[in-house]
Scaffold this motif. Sequence first.
Motif, mmCIF file in Angstrom:
data_model
loop_
_atom_site.group_PDB
_atom_site.id
_atom_site.type_symbol
_atom_site.label_atom_id
_atom_site.label_comp_id
_atom_site.label_asym_id
_atom_site.label_seq_id
_atom_site.Cartn_x
_atom_site.Cartn_y
_atom_site.Cartn_z
ATOM 1 N N GLY A 44 8.113 0.055 10.815
ATOM 2 C CA GLY A 44 7.418 1.169 10.949
ATOM 3 C C GLY A 44 6.547 0.636 11.696
ATOM 4 O O GLY A 44 5.875 0.987 12.321
ATOM 5 N N GLY A 45 6.820 -0.762 12.442
ATOM 6 C CA GLY A 45 6.100 -1.090 13.230
ATOM 7 C C GLY A 45 4.885 -1.626 13.111
ATOM 8 O O GLY A 45 3.852 -2.327 13.703
ATOM 9 N N LYS A 46 5.337 -2.186 11.852
ATOM 10 C CA LYS A 46 3.695 -2.273 10.706
ATOM 11 C C LYS A 46 3.726 -4.249 10.777
ATOM 12 O O LYS A 46 4.568 -4.365 11.473
ATOM 13 N N PRO A 47 2.604 -4.843 11.033
ATOM 14 C CA PRO A 47 2.600 -6.081 11.037
ATOM 15 C C PRO A 47 3.642 -7.236 10.010
ATOM 16 O O PRO A 47 2.979 -6.474 8.704
ATOM 17 N N ARG A 48 4.170 -7.413 10.072
ATOM 18 C CA ARG A 48 5.566 -8.437 9.302
ATOM 19 C C ARG A 48 4.956 -10.072 9.852
ATOM 20 O O ARG A 48 4.924 -10.710 10.126
ATOM 21 N N ILE A 49 5.668 -10.686 8.298
ATOM 22 C CA ILE A 49 5.900 -11.853 8.738
ATOM 23 C C ILE A 49 7.289 -11.901 9.335
ATOM 24 O O ILE A 49 7.891 -11.647 9.607
ATOM 25 N N ALA A 50 6.753 -12.996 10.876
ATOM 26 C CA ALA A 50 8.182 -13.215 12.066
ATOM 27 C C ALA A 50 8.992 -13.581 10.962
ATOM 28 O O ALA A 50 9.537 -14.589 10.140
ATOM 29 N N GLY A 51 10.395 -12.135 11.499
ATOM 30 C CA GLY A 51 11.615 -13.230 11.425
ATOM 31 C C GLY A 51 11.475 -12.753 9.779
ATOM 32 O O GLY A 51 12.750 -12.698 9.211
ATOM 33 N N HIS A 52 11.107 -11.709 8.946
ATOM 34 C CA HIS A 52 11.156 -11.264 7.705
ATOM 35 C C HIS A 52 10.383 -10.432 7.371
ATOM 36 O O HIS A 52 10.092 -9.660 8.492
ATOM 37 N N ARG A 53 11.141 -8.970 6.512
ATOM 38 C CA ARG A 53 10.189 -7.743 6.528
ATOM 39 C C ARG A 53 9.691 -7.146 5.498
ATOM 40 O O ARG A 53 9.611 -6.434 5.240
ATOM 41 N N ILE A 54 8.791 -8.659 5.459
ATOM 42 C CA ILE A 54 7.479 -8.975 4.723
ATOM 43 C C ILE A 54 6.563 -8.108 5.398
ATOM 44 O O ILE A 54 6.376 -9.133 5.937
ATOM 45 N N TYR B 243 -4.996 -12.294 9.032
ATOM 46 C CA TYR B 243 -4.846 -10.891 10.051
ATOM 47 C C TYR B 243 -5.347 -9.488 9.113
ATOM 48 O O TYR B 243 -6.077 -8.922 9.387
ATOM 49 N N TYR B 244 -4.870 -10.145 7.573
ATOM 50 C CA TYR B 244 -5.726 -8.858 6.857
ATOM 51 C C TYR B 244 -6.859 -8.651 6.930
ATOM 52 O O TYR B 244 -8.023 -8.195 7.170
ATOM 53 N N HIS B 245 -7.667 -9.385 6.805
ATOM 54 C CA HIS B 245 -9.074 -9.805 7.384
ATOM 55 C C HIS B 245 -10.224 -9.801 8.430
ATOM 56 O O HIS B 245 -10.826 -8.773 9.024
ATOM 57 N N ASP B 246 -9.009 -9.965 9.547
ATOM 58 C CA ASP B 246 -9.793 -10.051 10.911
ATOM 59 C C ASP B 246 -8.569 -7.997 11.034
ATOM 60 O O ASP B 246 -9.804 -7.604 12.218
ATOM 61 N N ASN B 247 -7.938 -7.710 10.588
ATOM 62 C CA ASN B 247 -7.624 -5.609 10.410
ATOM 63 C C ASN B 247 -8.290 -5.064 9.264
ATOM 64 O O ASN B 247 -7.213 -4.027 9.017
ATOM 65 N N LEU B 248 -8.924 -5.355 8.576
ATOM 66 C CA LEU B 248 -9.199 -4.923 7.805
ATOM 67 C C LEU B 248 -8.965 -3.213 7.065
ATOM 68 O O LEU B 248 -7.522 -3.105 6.146
ATOM 69 N N GLU B 249 -9.465 -2.619 7.971
ATOM 70 C CA GLU B 249 -9.626 -1.101 8.387
ATOM 71 C C GLU B 249 -7.671 -0.726 8.321
ATOM 72 O O GLU B 249 -7.540 0.252 7.634
ATOM 73 N N THR B 250 -7.168 -1.098 9.472
ATOM 74 C CA THR B 250 -5.934 -1.008 10.101
ATOM 75 C C THR B 250 -5.008 -0.930 8.813
ATOM 76 O O THR B 250 -3.917 -0.279 8.474
ATOM 77 N N ILE B 251 -4.869 -1.879 8.130
ATOM 78 C CA ILE B 251 -3.919 -2.775 7.032
ATOM 79 C C ILE B 251 -4.715 -1.883 5.540
ATOM 80 O O ILE B 251 -3.841 -1.506 5.006
ATOM 81 N N GLN B 252 -6.300 -2.067 5.272
ATOM 82 C CA GLN B 252 -5.993 -0.467 4.711
ATOM 83 C C GLN B 252 -5.585 1.095 4.651
ATOM 84 O O GLN B 252 -5.310 1.351 3.711
ATOM 85 N N ASP C 143 -3.115 1.514 6.081
ATOM 86 C CA ASP C 143 -1.917 1.071 6.376
ATOM 87 C C ASP C 143 -1.431 1.533 4.511
ATOM 88 O O ASP C 143 -0.228 2.260 4.512
ATOM 89 N N ILE C 144 -2.121 0.996 4.415
ATOM 90 C CA ILE C 144 -1.813 0.856 2.616
ATOM 91 C C ILE C 144 -1.564 2.165 1.919
ATOM 92 O O ILE C 144 -0.900 2.384 0.975
ATOM 93 N N ALA C 145 -3.067 2.788 2.283
ATOM 94 C CA ALA C 145 -3.317 4.616 1.614
ATOM 95 C C ALA C 145 -2.504 5.363 2.761
ATOM 96 O O ALA C 145 -1.989 6.125 1.353
ATOM 97 N N GLU C 146 -1.945 4.723 3.499
ATOM 98 C CA GLU C 146 -1.098 5.787 3.413
ATOM 99 C C GLU C 146 0.258 5.710 3.237
ATOM 100 O O GLU C 146 1.114 7.251 3.182
ATOM 101 N N GLY C 147 0.718 4.972 2.090
ATOM 102 C CA GLY C 147 1.557 3.861 2.198
ATOM 103 C C GLY C 147 1.626 4.768 0.808
ATOM 104 O O GLY C 147 2.675 5.126 -0.084
ATOM 105 N N GLU C 148 0.746 4.796 -0.480
ATOM 106 C CA GLU C 148 0.659 5.316 -1.058
ATOM 107 C C GLU C 148 0.617 6.641 -1.576
ATOM 108 O O GLU C 148 0.997 7.370 -2.983
ATOM 109 N N THR C 149 0.508 7.268 -1.018
ATOM 110 C CA THR C 149 -0.471 8.696 -0.439
ATOM 111 C C THR C 149 1.395 9.305 -0.294
ATOM 112 O O THR C 149 1.707 10.276 -1.413
ATOM 113 N N LEU C 150 1.937 9.128 0.867
ATOM 114 C CA LEU C 150 3.606 9.096 0.923
ATOM 115 C C LEU C 150 4.482 8.917 -0.913
ATOM 116 O O LEU C 150 5.243 9.770 -0.684
ATOM 117 N N ALA C 151 4.765 8.238 -1.555
ATOM 118 C CA ALA C 151 5.124 7.797 -2.876
ATOM 119 C C ALA C 151 4.517 8.665 -3.293
ATOM 120 O O ALA C 151 5.183 8.614 -4.347
#
Length: 110
Positions: free
Chosen positions: A17-27, A64-73, A75-83
Amino acid sequence: MDSTIVNHIEMTPGICGGKPRIAGHRIRVQDIVLWHERLGYSPDEIVSKYPQLTMGDVYAALAYYHDNLETIQRDIAEGETLAHSLEQNTPSKLLQKLIARDDSKDSVSS
């Protein structure tokens, strides 16, 4: 973005989904955050469970998370809402099979 993080984190449209991930992985970064923050896994435990990751990958994701706290949080909330929405609106195939099995048992014993 810090050059160390750039070596470990990437965002590619169409992958995760264009979300930040570990390079070369889908994590995704948010996956590592959830494992660390909610499940209480240490970076060592994350690498042990996912040996394709390096300690540098895990620490870069956390940085990266701590530098982009609001965005990652968000993304997590949106994923939980979808689930939650999917759980509420998608019937369980297992439950349907169990109900059908019980119904067939009831009709046999009648």
